[in-house]
Design a protein around this motif. Sequence first.
Motif, PDB file in Angstrom:
ATOM      1  N   ALA A  67       0.681  -1.493  -0.282  1.00 46.04           N
ATOM      2  CA  ALA A  67      -0.048  -0.167   0.650  1.00 46.04           C
ATOM      3  C   ALA A  67       1.399   1.589  -0.068  1.00 46.04           C
ATOM      4  CB  ALA A  67      -0.776  -0.005   1.014  1.00 46.04           C
ATOM      5  N   ALA A  71       1.038   3.725  -2.854  1.00 46.48           N
ATOM      6  CA  ALA A  71       0.665   5.358  -2.450  1.00 46.48           C
ATOM      7  C   ALA A  71       1.705   6.429  -2.964  1.00 46.48           C
ATOM      8  CB  ALA A  71       0.479   5.618  -1.014  1.00 46.48           C
ATOM      9  N   THR A  74       1.735   6.897  -7.085  1.00 49.53           N
ATOM     10  CA  THR A  74       0.513   7.716  -6.975  1.00 49.53           C
ATOM     11  C   THR A  74       1.019   8.965  -6.781  1.00 49.53           C
ATOM     12  OG1 THR A  74      -0.340   6.267  -6.914  1.00 49.53           O
ATOM     13  CG2 THR A  74      -1.497   8.033  -7.353  1.00 49.53           C
TER      14      THR A  74
END
Length: 248
Positions: A67, A71, A74
Motif C-alpha cells: 500500500a 501511494a 501515485t
Amino acid sequence: MSQILHGRRVSAKYDSDAVRIERPDLRVGIPLAVVREVRTPEPRVVEIVLTDGAVHRVEGGNPTATAAFAAALTGALPALRDPAGSALVTTDASREPRLWWVLAPLVLVVLAYLGYAGWVASTQGARVLGVVVGLVPLAIGLLGFLGGIEEAIRRTALARRGISVHGYATGRRKKNVYYSYTDAEGGVHTYSCRRNVQRTEIVYDPRQPSRAAHAQWLPFLLMKLFVMIVGGAVWLLVGVVMVFGVLW
C-alpha cells in the motif's frame, strides 16, 4: 523520494523518471509519463496501468509495504501523461542465474571441501590448519581473477563497438549511484556504479544495450585490470598451495 517493493522473485522500484520491475529473467522499465494509474486490487498486489490500458502486475511481500509503495508511486506521477503507453516501455533479458543453478554446484563444492578437510585432519593432523586458512587467499584470488577477466572482456567489447552517451543520476542505493541512459533506438536503460556525479559519460554495447560501463582514463583502466588479474592470480596461487599442498 523512492521506494522499493520486494515480493517473491520480483521487485519494483521507481525514481524521478521511471518504474523498474526486476524478475529473475527480465527487467522492465516503465516511464512515469505513460502510467495512467496505480491500483491495489488485492492487499499484496500492485497493478501499474499504462495509458494504453496495458497492466503490469507486481506481487508485494506484505500489505503495508504494498500500500505504501502504491501511494508513493501515485504521488510521483507527472501531471501530463503520454498516450504512447507500452511503446515506451523497455525490456531487458536478465542474465541473473536461477538460484538452484548456483546453489547446487555450491553445495557440492562445500561437501567436497569438508570431505577433503576431514581426510587431511585424519591423515595429516595439524596440516589441516593450512587447508582452513588457505580458503581466504583462495577466495580473494578467485574473485579478483574472474572479476578482472570479466571486466576485460566487457571493456574490450565496448572499445570495439561501444557508443558513448550521457547518463543522468536517477537514484542511489547504499554506495551505488544509478544512472539512466538512452540508446540509439530510444530504449532507456540503467547502469550503476560508485561514481557520484549528476551526469557521467557511459559507453554501451549496441548489440546488448544493457551492457555498459562509465568512461575511464585508459592508463587507469589498464592498471586496474592488471591489478585485478595479476593480483588475483597471485592470491589464487597462494591459496591453492595452502589448501592443496598436502597432495604434492
